[in-house]
Design a protein around this motif. Structure first.
Motif, PDB file in Angstrom:
ATOM      1  N   GLY A  95       0.781  -1.231   0.000  1.00 33.83           N
ATOM      2  CA  GLY A  95       0.000   0.000   0.000  1.00 33.83           C
ATOM      3  C   GLY A  95       0.809   1.276   0.000  1.00 33.83           C
ATOM      4  N   ILE A  96       2.129   1.176  -0.011  1.00 36.18           N
ATOM      5  CA  ILE A  96       2.976   2.368   0.041  1.00 36.18           C
ATOM      6  C   ILE A  96       2.844   3.180  -1.247  1.00 36.18           C
ATOM      7  CG2 ILE A  96       5.344   3.215   0.214  1.00 36.18           C
ATOM      8  CD1 ILE A  96       5.951   0.744   1.967  1.00 36.18           C
ATOM      9  N   GLY A  97       2.942   2.512  -2.399  1.00 35.11           N
ATOM     10  CA  GLY A  97       2.820   3.214  -3.679  1.00 35.11           C
ATOM     11  C   GLY A  97       1.462   3.871  -3.829  1.00 35.11           C
ATOM     12  N   ARG A  98       0.416   3.171  -3.425  1.00 38.17           N
ATOM     13  CA  ARG A  98      -0.939   3.726  -3.478  1.00 38.17           C
ATOM     14  C   ARG A  98      -1.025   5.004  -2.648  1.00 38.17           C
ATOM     15  NH1 ARG A  98      -6.257   1.993  -4.347  1.00 38.17           N
ATOM     16  NH2 ARG A  98      -5.485  -0.049  -4.953  1.00 38.17           N
ATOM     17  N   ARG A  99      -0.514   4.962  -1.434  1.00 34.18           N
ATOM     18  CA  ARG A  99      -0.575   6.131  -0.558  1.00 34.18           C
ATOM     19  C   ARG A  99       0.220   7.309  -1.135  1.00 34.18           C
ATOM     20  NH1 ARG A  99      -0.879   5.526   5.044  1.00 34.18           N
ATOM     21  NH2 ARG A  99      -0.558   7.782   5.038  1.00 34.18           N
ATOM     22  N   LEU A 100       1.403   7.040  -1.666  1.00 37.81           N
ATOM     23  CA  LEU A 100       2.196   8.113  -2.275  1.00 37.81           C
ATOM     24  C   LEU A 100       1.467   8.726  -3.460  1.00 37.81           C
ATOM     25  CD1 LEU A 100       5.787   6.604  -2.153  1.00 37.81           C
ATOM     26  CD2 LEU A 100       5.066   8.769  -1.122  1.00 37.81           C
ATOM     27  N   LEU A 101       0.891   7.892  -4.307  1.00 38.17           N
ATOM     28  CA  LEU A 101       0.191   8.395  -5.490  1.00 38.17           C
ATOM     29  C   LEU A 101      -1.059   9.172  -5.104  1.00 38.17           C
ATOM     30  CD1 LEU A 101       0.680   8.480  -8.463  1.00 38.17           C
ATOM     31  CD2 LEU A 101      -0.598   6.375  -8.709  1.00 38.17           C
ATOM     32  N   GLU A 102      -1.801   8.688  -4.130  1.00 39.62           N
ATOM     33  CA  GLU A 102      -2.986   9.420  -3.671  1.00 39.62           C
ATOM     34  C   GLU A 102      -2.604  10.779  -3.082  1.00 39.62           C
ATOM     35  OE1 GLU A 102      -5.823   5.542  -2.680  1.00 39.62           O
ATOM     36  OE2 GLU A 102      -4.731   6.522  -1.048  1.00 39.62           O
ATOM     37  N   GLU A 103      -1.497  10.830  -2.365  1.00 40.13           N
ATOM     38  CA  GLU A 103      -1.017  12.101  -1.806  1.00 40.13           C
ATOM     39  C   GLU A 103      -0.626  13.065  -2.920  1.00 40.13           C
ATOM     40  OE1 GLU A 103      -0.086  14.329   1.770  1.00 40.13           O
ATOM     41  OE2 GLU A 103      -1.112  12.427   1.518  1.00 40.13           O
ATOM     42  N   PHE A 104       0.044  12.532  -3.949  1.00 34.43           N
ATOM     43  CA  PHE A 104       0.423  13.356  -5.093  1.00 34.43           C
ATOM     44  C   PHE A 104      -0.814  13.868  -5.827  1.00 34.43           C
ATOM     45  CE2 PHE A 104       1.610  13.731  -9.647  1.00 34.43           C
ATOM     46  CZ  PHE A 104       2.441  14.830  -9.526  1.00 34.43           C
ATOM     47  N   GLU A 105      -1.781  13.001  -6.031  1.00 32.83           N
ATOM     48  CA  GLU A 105      -3.017  13.414  -6.704  1.00 32.83           C
ATOM     49  C   GLU A 105      -3.706  14.538  -5.940  1.00 32.83           C
ATOM     50  OE1 GLU A 105      -5.289   9.823  -6.992  1.00 32.83           O
ATOM     51  OE2 GLU A 105      -3.977   8.978  -8.539  1.00 32.83           O
ATOM     52  N   ALA A 106      -3.764  14.434  -4.619  1.00 37.88           N
ATOM     53  CA  ALA A 106      -4.392  15.485  -3.806  1.00 37.88           C
ATOM     54  C   ALA A 106      -3.623  16.793  -3.942  1.00 37.88           C
ATOM     55  CB  ALA A 106      -4.476  15.050  -2.342  1.00 37.88           C
ATOM     56  N   TRP A 107      -2.304  16.709  -3.912  1.00 32.99           N
ATOM     57  CA  TRP A 107      -1.472  17.906  -4.072  1.00 32.99           C
ATOM     58  C   TRP A 107      -1.690  18.526  -5.455  1.00 32.99           C
ATOM     59  CZ3 TRP A 107       2.734  18.720  -7.430  1.00 32.99           C
ATOM     60  CH2 TRP A 107       3.497  19.860  -7.175  1.00 32.99           C
ATOM     61  N   ARG A 109      -4.274  18.194  -7.438  1.00 39.03           N
ATOM     62  CA  ARG A 109      -5.633  18.753  -7.488  1.00 39.03           C
ATOM     63  C   ARG A 109      -5.668  20.119  -6.806  1.00 39.03           C
ATOM     64  NH1 ARG A 109      -7.810  14.608  -5.438  1.00 39.03           N
ATOM     65  NH2 ARG A 109      -8.236  13.524  -7.377  1.00 39.03           N
ATOM     66  N   SER A 110      -4.989  20.247  -5.672  1.00 36.68           N
ATOM     67  CA  SER A 110      -4.976  21.521  -4.942  1.00 36.68           C
ATOM     68  C   SER A 110      -4.260  22.615  -5.728  1.00 36.68           C
ATOM     69  CB  SER A 110      -4.314  21.350  -3.569  1.00 36.68           C
ATOM     70  OG  SER A 110      -2.897  21.280  -3.675  1.00 36.68           O
ATOM     71  N   ARG A 111      -3.432  22.223  -6.694  1.00 38.90           N
ATOM     72  CA  ARG A 111      -2.719  23.185  -7.530  1.00 38.90           C
ATOM     73  C   ARG A 111      -3.427  23.402  -8.859  1.00 38.90           C
ATOM     74  NH1 ARG A 111       2.141  25.007  -5.788  1.00 38.90           N
ATOM     75  NH2 ARG A 111       2.754  25.101  -7.960  1.00 38.90           N
ATOM     76  N   GLY A 112      -4.638  22.841  -9.004  1.00 41.29           N
ATOM     77  CA  GLY A 112      -5.452  23.081 -10.191  1.00 41.29           C
ATOM     78  C   GLY A 112      -5.145  22.195 -11.373  1.00 41.29           C
ATOM     79  N   ALA A 113      -4.402  21.114 -11.169  1.00 40.95           N
ATOM     80  CA  ALA A 113      -4.051  20.230 -12.286  1.00 40.95           C
ATOM     81  C   ALA A 113      -5.286  19.516 -12.827  1.00 40.95           C
ATOM     82  CB  ALA A 113      -3.005  19.207 -11.851  1.00 40.95           C
ATOM     83  N   GLY A 114      -5.363  19.412 -14.141  1.00 41.95           N
ATOM     84  CA  GLY A 114      -6.488  18.752 -14.786  1.00 41.95           C
ATOM     85  C   GLY A 114      -6.362  17.241 -14.806  1.00 41.95           C
TER      86      GLY A 114
END
Length: 144
Positions: A95-107, A109-114
């Motif tokens: 689950g480490i890769g999943r957690r890192l990717l989900e954290e990146f996706e949230a970041w 999204r917060s920066r307006g990425a499509g």
């Protein structure tokens, strides 16, 4: 590994040795060199468009993700790209890769990425399970 042992945090300069060891495991086409790594790490840590987060298990770095958000013309704004994502071999499928990717996706999204993209020939099942789809063919040309 117990799920409570896993922590994510922004990378720090003091993480250099552990991140470098993982980067050497990641490198296929290029063999990371310490001098270049040491020059790049502080710049990445200061870059507000860069995301460099480590995953620790019992305080030891077992993975990291480096990604960027950048402005585009075609996507009507910024998009995000995962440049490097590596989990130490013995800690994969926990689950480490999943957690890192989900954290990146949230970041991102917060920066307006499509959208988020990554170029890889590995882990297709992993990316499909997280909702990623094949979108194109990746080309590169070595300049060195």
């Amino acid at each position: 590994m117990k799920s409570g042992d896993l922590r994510l945090r922004r990378a720090e300069k003091s993480d250099a040795n552990e991140i470098f060891a993982l980067a050497r495991e990641f490198g296929i086409t290029f063999r990371p060199e310490r001098e270049a790594f040491d020059a790049a790490l502080p710049r990445l840590l200061e870059d507000e468009d860069a995301f460099l987060t480590v995953a620790t298990v019992d305080g030891v770095i077992r993975g990291y993700l480096l990604g960027f958000v950048h402005l585009t013309l075609f996507a009507n704004g910024p998009v995000a790209y995962v440049e490097e994502a590596i989990i130490e071999h013995g800690f994969r499928r926990h689950g480490i890769g999943r957690r890192l990717l989900e954290e990146f996706e949230a970041w991102a999204r917060s920066r307006g990425a499509g959208y988020v993209s990554i170029a890889t020939r590995r882990a297709a099942e992993f990316f499909h399970a997280l909702g990623y789809e094949v979108s194109g063919t990746y080309y590169r040309k070595l300049l060195k």
